[in-house]
Structure formats: structure tokens, C-alpha cells
Design a protein around this motif. Structure first.
Motif, mmCIF file in Angstrom:
data_model
loop_
_atom_site.group_PDB
_atom_site.id
_atom_site.type_symbol
_atom_site.label_atom_id
_atom_site.label_comp_id
_atom_site.label_asym_id
_atom_site.label_seq_id
_atom_site.Cartn_x
_atom_site.Cartn_y
_atom_site.Cartn_z
ATOM 1 N N PHE A 125 13.721 20.568 18.729
ATOM 2 C CA PHE A 125 12.375 20.138 19.129
ATOM 3 C C PHE A 125 12.355 19.372 20.441
ATOM 4 C CE2 PHE A 125 14.046 16.706 16.605
ATOM 5 C CZ PHE A 125 13.498 15.537 17.103
ATOM 6 N N ASN A 126 13.404 18.578 20.734
ATOM 7 C CA ASN A 126 13.423 17.885 22.025
ATOM 8 C C ASN A 126 13.505 18.865 23.189
ATOM 9 O OD1 ASN A 126 13.563 14.772 21.852
ATOM 10 N ND2 ASN A 126 14.908 15.425 20.180
ATOM 11 N N PHE A 177 13.844 13.654 24.685
ATOM 12 C CA PHE A 177 12.802 14.313 25.485
ATOM 13 C C PHE A 177 12.190 13.356 26.499
ATOM 14 C CE2 PHE A 177 8.078 14.071 25.234
ATOM 15 C CZ PHE A 177 7.792 14.927 26.281
ATOM 16 N N LEU A 210 10.049 20.401 23.795
ATOM 17 C CA LEU A 210 9.125 19.505 24.490
ATOM 18 C C LEU A 210 9.464 19.392 25.969
ATOM 19 C CD1 LEU A 210 8.634 16.634 21.883
ATOM 20 C CD2 LEU A 210 6.890 18.202 22.734
ATOM 21 N N SER A 261 5.275 10.598 25.337
ATOM 22 C CA SER A 261 5.061 10.071 23.987
ATOM 23 C C SER A 261 5.877 8.806 23.754
ATOM 24 C CB SER A 261 5.421 11.126 22.935
ATOM 25 O OG SER A 261 6.767 11.539 23.070
ATOM 26 N N PHE A 299 1.685 19.328 21.766
ATOM 27 C CA PHE A 299 2.409 20.438 22.381
ATOM 28 C C PHE A 299 1.895 20.727 23.795
ATOM 29 C CE2 PHE A 299 3.156 21.102 17.891
ATOM 30 C CZ PHE A 299 4.460 21.554 17.841
ATOM 31 N N VAL A 319 12.055 11.583 19.458
ATOM 32 C CA VAL A 319 11.920 12.247 20.761
ATOM 33 C C VAL A 319 12.393 11.355 21.917
ATOM 34 C CG1 VAL A 319 10.110 13.863 20.095
ATOM 35 C CG2 VAL A 319 9.489 11.577 20.819
ATOM 36 N N ARG A 323 9.350 20.483 14.059
ATOM 37 C CA ARG A 323 9.824 19.098 14.110
ATOM 38 C C ARG A 323 9.060 18.277 15.148
ATOM 39 N NH1 ARG A 323 13.021 17.027 9.963
ATOM 40 N NH2 ARG A 323 14.561 18.588 9.315
ATOM 41 N N VAL A 324 8.449 18.952 16.113
ATOM 42 C CA VAL A 324 7.644 18.247 17.116
ATOM 43 C C VAL A 324 6.489 17.511 16.447
ATOM 44 C CG1 VAL A 324 6.202 18.532 19.171
ATOM 45 C CG2 VAL A 324 8.276 19.905 18.898
#
Length: 383
Positions: A116-117, A172, A120, A330, A225, A169, A60-61
Motif C-alpha cells: 500500500f505504501n 509513503f 500511494l 497524510s 487515493f 504510511v 490497506r490504504v
């Protein structure tokens, strides 16, 4: 004799054709969202289900949803740095388990939306830590920060759902900034490197190396990543290709656009060579180029514009946040993609509802079927 040899040749050709067909069908089962795997895992052990959920969270990232791609990405991270691979694995598991304990929506958990958060956050904590690798005390903020992402994701979802927007995100970006502000470069337990604004670096004294700039384009995909090694970055790009060739093309295109934007602003060569100039452009281009919008020549141009905007916004935010010793992360791609999803006009017709977002090829096929169905309906109602 001749008939027997002819029959043998025909049987051999049929067997080769059937083998090629089986191989193609096997490959088709491995790309896209692999929804058949969820049905297969329903009655399996919780540990196995958690592994699949976590691998979906890994992908998902990069805006994908494929557990095999997640396995490739994890392998790339462990290849680049076993410590970073460990932190990333711990982050995605901590956030996914927190979502299970909190009783979050099962579809979101199984789809990796709560993983995914956390991944990260854990990766960036490791990157900015000045205590070095294998500093075990870092596992405490990694677990806490990853778990906190679930609370933020859940709270922001109720707000963003009103406009049919993805949370992406935002958790994150918020958590990592708060963590760096809380600790500081001289913290006795969790020190981190102070970020220098790109504009404050010394002017470029050497001539630009074209080979290094080209090398920085695939590195821009790896930097999503926080990976700055070429081999692992190519493996990550391969993971995107496995999920969706269309998404992989836009990832490379967006990174190239971000690199071009960095060249136009005369950023320091380090940002061009390491891929740091390209990763926000790659994210911005992927979000628009087939994921949240149905692919067409209009949305393709729209994706390139999104990549440019993401890259220039990243340069501006890096200079602004760098004055406080903070990274831009990001933020640029996240804000740009959200802005693009809020646009009205003819491009809004290509936008895909958040609950129906799948692999770009599936989105394109579904859109074609929907248009065909509408055409038939109009023809049947004409008098």
C-alpha cells in the motif's frame, strides 16, 4: 388436489428460503478479511497469488484487507483516470515484488502490508507531476520510490514493534516528500506542481454552496487515493462497505468532521468542495473507530475526537509545509493515530494488539468472546 397445491407452496417457500440462505452465505464469504481465500490460493500459480497480494495491498490504504474491495478500488481509479490506475497498479506490484525478492515475512507479504505504501507513492507522483498524463519517464521514479518503501517499512517495523505500533504510511509520507524535494518544480525530467499554502490563497469571494460541501464528504473518502471524482469516490466507499459497514460509517463520519473543521477555520472553498479537508479526518476516524480499538460508545467518541485532531493538524501542517511548496499528504492522520495508540488509561483496555487486528466486526466479536471467557474463568475460580 388441495393437498398437492399446499405441498407445492411449501416446496416453493423452502426453495426461496434456501436460495436466500445461499445468497447470504455467499455475501458473508465476500466481506471481512476473506481468510479462506488464502488457503485456496496456496497451491495456485505465483502470478495469481501476486494478484491477490496486490489487491490486499490496495485495500490497506483504507485500513482494509479484502481483495474484492481492492478490485473495486482499482476499477474506481481506472474509471477516474486510466493513467492514475496504471501508476497505482505498477506501484503496488513493484513494492510487493521487492518484498518477495528481499525475503520479507511471508505473512506481511500475503497480507498486502508491503504494497500500500508503494501504491500511494506512485499515485501522488502522478498527481503532482506537471508533465501531464502518459509521461512514460515517470515510471522510473514510480518503480524506484515504490521499491524504496519496502526498505523503510522493514527498518521502521523493528523500531515500532517495541511499542506494538503499526508502521502505517510513514514510508509513503517520507518518500513522497523526499521525491518532491529532489526534483523541484523546474526539473527538466520530473517537474511537479508547486503546492500553495491554504493560508496564502485569496480570501473566499463567493458564498458557500451547501450542496458542494455535502458532495465533498464522500469525495473526502476518494481523496485517500487522490481521487477527486464523485462516481469513483462512491465506488471506493462501496469497497469499504463491502469490507466492513462499521468502517464505512466511520469513513463518512470522519470526512464530515474534517469538512466541519475546515469550515470552522474558513479554509478556501476549493478544499471543502474537493474533499481535501475531509480525507485526513476520515483516516483518523477509521483508525480508532473499530480497527485498532474495539468498537464501543467510548471509542466511538474517541474516533470523532481523532478525526477533529487529524483535520486541524492537517490545516496547520498544510500551511507550514506549503511555505516550502510541499504537500501535507497524510502526515496529520498518521501522527494522530500513532499518538492515540500510545495513550494510557481506561481507553488502553480497548486497544487491539497489532498482530490481532482484523475487520472491526470480527474485532468486536473477539472482544466479546474474550470478556465472556474471562467472566467464566473468574466464576470458576471463586470459592
Amino acid at each position: 388436489m388441495w393437498m398437492e397445491s399446499k405441498r407445492e407452496v411449501e416446496e416453493a417457500s423452502r426453495s426461496r428460503a434456501s436460495f436466500s440462505r445461499r445468497l447470504l452465505n455467499s455475501l458473508l464469504l465476500c466481506n471481512g478479511d476473506m481468510e479462506h481465500l488464502d488457503e485456496y490460493m496456496q497451491d495456485k500459480l505465483f502470478v495469481l497469488q501476486l494478484a491477490v497480494w496486490g489487491l490486499r495491498g490496495v485495500t490497506r490504504v483504507i485500513l482494509a484487507n479484502n481483495p474484492l474491495s481492492g478490485a473495486l478500488i482499482l476499477a474506481a481509479l481506472f474509471w477516474a483516470s486510466p493513467w492514475q490506475g496504471l501508476l497505482g497498479t505498477l506501484g503496488v506490484l513493484a513494492s510487493t515484488l521487492t518484498a518477495v525478492i528481499m525475503g520479507q515475512d511471508s505473512a506481511e507479504v500475503t497480507g498486502g502490508l508491503h504494497g500500500f505504501n508503494g501504491m500511494l507513492v506512485s499515485l501522488l507522483m502522478g498527481v503532482f507531476s506537471s508533465a501531464g498524463d502518459w509521461y512514460w519517464w515517470l515510471l522510473l521514479p514510480v518503480c524506484l520510490g515504490s521499491a524504496t518503501c519496502v526498505f523503510l517499512f522493514s527498518g521502521l517495523s523493528s523500531l515500532f514493534d517495541r511499542w506494538n505500533l503499526p508502521v502505517t504510511v510513514f514510508p509513503f509520507n517520507i518518500i513522497i516528500i523526499l521525491y518532491l524535494l529532489c526534483t523541484g518544480p523546474n526539473n527538466p525530467y520530473f517537474p511537479h506542481h508547486r503546492v500553495t499554502p491554504p493560508g496564502a490563497l485569496e480570501p473566499n469571494a463567493t458564498e458557500l454552496l451547501a450542496v458542494q460541501v455535502i458532495r465533498g464528504i464522500p469525495l473526502g473518502v476518494g481523496q485517500i487515493f487522490a481521487c477527486g471524482a464523485l462516481g469513483p469516490s462512491l465506488l471506493i466507499l462501496g469497497a469499504v462497505l463491502l469490507y466492513s459497514p462499521l468502517l464505512a460509517v466511520h469513513a463518512l463520519l470522519g470526512s464530515a468532521v474534517g469538512t466541519l473543521a475546515g469550515l470552522s477555520m474558513a479554509v478556501h472553498h476549493h478544499f471543502l468542495y474537493s474533499g481535501l479537508s475531509g480525507f485526513n479526518g476520515a483516516l483518523g476516524c477509521m483508525a480508532v473507530g473499530g480497527l485498532f480499538f474495539t468498537f464501543s460508545w467510548r471509542t466511538h467518541l474517541f474516533a470523532i475526537a481523532s478525526a477533529f485532531l487529524s483535520a486541524y493538524a492537517d490545516i496547520a501542517l498544510s500551511n507550514m509545509l506549503g511555505t516550502m511548496g510541499l504537500p501535507a499528504c497524510s502526515w496529520a492522520a498518521t501522527l494522530t493515530a500513532t499518538l492515540m495508540l500510545l495513550l494510557t488509561g481506561s481507553l488502553a483496555a480497548y486497544r487491539i494488539p497489532i498482530g490481532q487486528v482484523r475487520a472491526p466486526e470480527c474485532n468486536l466479536l473477539s472482544h466479546s468472546q474474550w470478556k465472556a471467557g474471562n467472566t467464566l474463568e473468574r466464576e470458576s475460580t471463586d470459592v
